[in-house]
Enzyme design. Structure first.
Site, PDB file in Angstrom:
ATOM      1  N   GLY A   1       0.844  -1.189   0.000  1.00 60.17           N
ATOM      2  CA  GLY A   1       0.000   0.000   0.000  1.00 60.17           C
ATOM      3  C   GLY A   1       0.875   1.233   0.000  1.00 60.17           C
ATOM      4  O   GLY A   1       2.027   1.193   0.458  1.00 60.17           O
TER       5      GLY A   1
ATOM      6  N   GLN B   1       2.736   9.915   1.534  1.00 61.55           N
ATOM      7  CA  GLN B   1       4.039   9.252   1.592  1.00 61.55           C
ATOM      8  C   GLN B   1       4.936   9.620   0.416  1.00 61.55           C
ATOM      9  O   GLN B   1       6.120   9.294   0.421  1.00 61.55           O
ATOM     10  CB  GLN B   1       3.869   7.736   1.655  1.00 61.55           C
ATOM     11  CG  GLN B   1       3.251   7.257   2.955  1.00 61.55           C
ATOM     12  CD  GLN B   1       3.105   5.759   2.942  1.00 61.55           C
ATOM     13  OE1 GLN B   1       2.137   5.222   2.413  1.00 61.55           O
ATOM     14  NE2 GLN B   1       4.096   5.083   3.520  1.00 61.55           N
TER      15      GLN B   1
ATOM     16  N   CYS C   1       5.712  -0.001   7.737  1.00 64.90           N
ATOM     17  CA  CYS C   1       5.345   1.135   6.891  1.00 64.90           C
ATOM     18  C   CYS C   1       6.559   1.546   6.072  1.00 64.90           C
ATOM     19  O   CYS C   1       7.672   1.600   6.601  1.00 64.90           O
ATOM     20  CB  CYS C   1       4.865   2.294   7.775  1.00 64.90           C
ATOM     21  SG  CYS C   1       4.381   3.769   6.870  1.00 64.90           S
ATOM     22  N   LEU C   2       6.345   1.853   4.796  1.00 67.91           N
ATOM     23  CA  LEU C   2       7.453   2.283   3.949  1.00 67.91           C
ATOM     24  C   LEU C   2       8.097   3.561   4.459  1.00 67.91           C
ATOM     25  O   LEU C   2       9.284   3.787   4.235  1.00 67.91           O
ATOM     26  CB  LEU C   2       6.973   2.473   2.503  1.00 67.91           C
ATOM     27  CG  LEU C   2       6.478   1.212   1.793  1.00 67.91           C
ATOM     28  CD1 LEU C   2       5.929   1.557   0.411  1.00 67.91           C
ATOM     29  CD2 LEU C   2       7.565   0.163   1.700  1.00 67.91           C
TER      30      LEU C   2
ATOM     31  N   HIS D   1      -4.769   0.828   7.187  1.00 68.96           N
ATOM     32  CA  HIS D   1      -3.432   1.405   7.363  1.00 68.96           C
ATOM     33  C   HIS D   1      -3.250   2.593   6.416  1.00 68.96           C
ATOM     34  O   HIS D   1      -2.805   3.672   6.828  1.00 68.96           O
ATOM     35  CB  HIS D   1      -2.368   0.326   7.103  1.00 68.96           C
ATOM     36  CG  HIS D   1      -0.963   0.822   7.222  1.00 68.96           C
ATOM     37  ND1 HIS D   1      -0.161   0.520   8.296  1.00 68.96           N
ATOM     38  CD2 HIS D   1      -0.207   1.601   6.402  1.00 68.96           C
ATOM     39  CE1 HIS D   1       1.030   1.091   8.127  1.00 68.96           C
ATOM     40  NE2 HIS D   1       1.022   1.748   6.986  1.00 68.96           N
ATOM     41  N   GLU D   2      -3.595   2.407   5.139  1.00 65.73           N
ATOM     42  CA  GLU D   2      -3.424   3.482   4.158  1.00 65.73           C
ATOM     43  C   GLU D   2      -4.422   4.622   4.397  1.00 65.73           C
ATOM     44  O   GLU D   2      -4.083   5.794   4.228  1.00 65.73           O
ATOM     45  CB  GLU D   2      -3.535   2.942   2.731  1.00 65.73           C
ATOM     46  CG  GLU D   2      -2.497   1.900   2.376  1.00 65.73           C
ATOM     47  CD  GLU D   2      -1.063   2.315   2.684  1.00 65.73           C
ATOM     48  OE1 GLU D   2      -0.722   3.513   2.528  1.00 65.73           O
ATOM     49  OE2 GLU D   2      -0.268   1.445   3.080  1.00 65.73           O
TER      50      GLU D   2
ATOM     51  N   HIS E   1      -3.170   7.045   6.777  1.00 66.09           N
ATOM     52  CA  HIS E   1      -2.217   8.010   6.204  1.00 66.09           C
ATOM     53  C   HIS E   1      -2.916   9.261   5.689  1.00 66.09           C
ATOM     54  O   HIS E   1      -2.425  10.376   5.901  1.00 66.09           O
ATOM     55  CB  HIS E   1      -1.410   7.384   5.065  1.00 66.09           C
ATOM     56  CG  HIS E   1      -0.212   6.626   5.503  1.00 66.09           C
ATOM     57  ND1 HIS E   1       0.841   7.213   6.167  1.00 66.09           N
ATOM     58  CD2 HIS E   1       0.116   5.318   5.357  1.00 66.09           C
ATOM     59  CE1 HIS E   1       1.770   6.297   6.420  1.00 66.09           C
ATOM     60  NE2 HIS E   1       1.353   5.143   5.938  1.00 66.09           N
TER      61      HIS E   1
END
Length: 189
Positions: free
Chosen positions: A45, A50, A98-99, A140-141, A144
């Site tokens: 994701g 991000q 997380c990235l 999760h996304e 963000h």
């Protein structure tokens, strides 16, 4: 185009994102670039904040998260101006990463099922129900675009235990196999 991933500590990750207007330029290209960036970083994701864009857009591909019985049931989709309108079921824990926070993984509890309203990249409106791993990736996304990180769901003790690792990430002291952009550290006196 592959975008650099914005690292923990950048204010864009903590701000609620803005709705996207229907005349947003090159939206389909941006969605495609976000998928390319996500796959390049081995993610499932990626949200627009991000990549330093404070807009309500995220992409997911939950297929890599599916276990053997669920293979082929993952979801690859773009979510524009999403709104979670219902969450239900038991909260269940799973170790998330997380990235924007490479090398940090912690157990986060989330409801097992969601109903979400959103637009796709062709501006078709959808209202879909997801459960299990796909619901988790979406939650999760979605966090963000609301300015919430998975670390915000952790207990005070866990936050204290990972504080030094998070500070190192924000200063660029981290190993990631993808390009990252780190916040400028300025000291106010």
């Amino acid at each position: 185009m592959i975008y650099p991933i914005i690292a923990y500590g950048d204010p864009v990750l903590k701000e609620p994102a803005q709705d996207i207007p229907k005349d947003f330029p090159d939206l389909k290209e941006l969605v495609e670039d976000m998928f390319t960036t996500m796959y390049h970083a081995h993610g499932v994701g990626l949200a627009a904040p991000q990549i330093n864009k404070s807009i309500r857009l995220f992409v997911i591909d939950s297929e890599p998260m599916m276990d053997d019985e669920e293979k082929g049931k993952g979801v690859k989709r773009a979510f524009i101006n999403p709104e979670i309108i219902e969450e239900d079921g038991e909260d269940w824990g799973f170790e998330e990463g997380c990235l924007s926070i490479p090398g940090v993984r912690e157990v986060v509890y989330r409801p097992e099922r969601i109903v979400i309203r959103y637009f796709d990249e062709d501006w078709n409106e959808h209202e879909d129900t997801y459960d299990g791993m796909t619901a988790r990736v979406i939650q999760h996304e979605y966090d963000h675009v609301e300015g919430i990180l998975f670390t915000d769901h952790l207990s005070g003790l866990t936050k204290r235990l990972i504080k030094n690792r998070l500070n190192k990430i924000s200063k660029g002291d981290v190993d990631a196999d993808y390009r990252m952009k780190f916040p400028t550290v300025s000291k106010k006196r």
